[in-house]
Design an enzyme around this catalytic site. Structure first.
Site: not given
Ligand code: IMP
Ligand code: MG
Length: 181
Positions: A45, A101, A105, A154
């Site tokens: 979402k 997206e 992260d 975060f």
């Molecule tokens: P990744 O697979 O680690 O790149 O994570 C990506 C997903 O993690 C994003 O689409 C977000 O939903 C969530 N995410 C990563 N960092 C944050 C943050 O600082 N706040 C909230 N959601 C996050």
């Molecule tokens: Mg996400």
């Protein structure tokens, strides 16, 4: 009355800066995809707010679709497990696909999703992310369009949640650490 804003340690990107950057991204996409059949795929979402504002700043005929994949749940660290909760409504074959997206992260979610969609034969596949946390990258993902590099904090707001709350804030803020530790 308690306010959502009281839970923020700081506002990282205010509404004006967000909107100005999204407008610039939309103009770039408009130039790059002129004459092509563009399909925006939003990742639910988190990407909803960004998807809406980005789409409105692209001056081309385009279509929208959404996917939902498993994310962090109520934790603030990636599990590394990606599950498809909702797949696309229609075929992406021969379409120019742009994945929209909220944030990259570790990069695990997007690298999985990009490979998954590439297997369906799109004409092209690119990635557009509003936020990028370069310090935390473990999977290699090429981001074709991105708004802001942010520090390893975060963040919530503008689609991003903590335990499903804060998505409706119009800015990106850093949540007070005592609220999630
Ligand atoms: P990744 O697979 O680690 O790149 O994570 C990506 C997903 O993690 C994003 O689409 C977000 O939903 C969530 N995410 C990563 N960092 C944050 C943050 O600082 N706040 C909230 N959601 C996050
Ligand atoms: Mg996400």
């Amino acid at each position: 009355m308690p306010s959502l804003a009281d839970d923020m340690a700081e506002i990282l990107i205010d509404e004006q800066a967000l909107q100005a950057t999204i407008k610039r991204m939309g103009e770039q996409i408009t130039r790059d995809y002129a004459g092509k059949e563009l399909l925006l795929i939003g990742v639910l979402k988190g990407a909803i707010m960004f998807m809406v504002d980005l789409a409105r700043s692209i001056n081309l005929p385009l279509t929208l679709d959404f996917m939902a994949i498993s994310s962090y749940g109520a934790s603030t660290v990636s599990s590394g497990v990606v599950r498809i909760l909702k797949d696309l409504d229609s075929s992406i074959e021969n379409k120019h696909v742009l994945i929209v997206e909220d944030i990259i992260d570790s990069g695990m979610t997007l690298s999985y999703l990009a490979d998954y969609l590439k297997a369906r034969g799109p004409a092209s596949l690119k990635i557009c992310a509003l936020l990028n946390k370069p310090d935390r990258r473990t999977s290699d993902v090429a981001i074709d369009y991105h708004g802001f590099d942010i520090p390893d904090k975060f963040v919530v707001g503008y689609g991003l949640d903590y335990a499903e709350v804060y998505r409706n804030l119009p800015y990106i803020g850093v949540l007070k650490p005592e609220l999630y530790s």
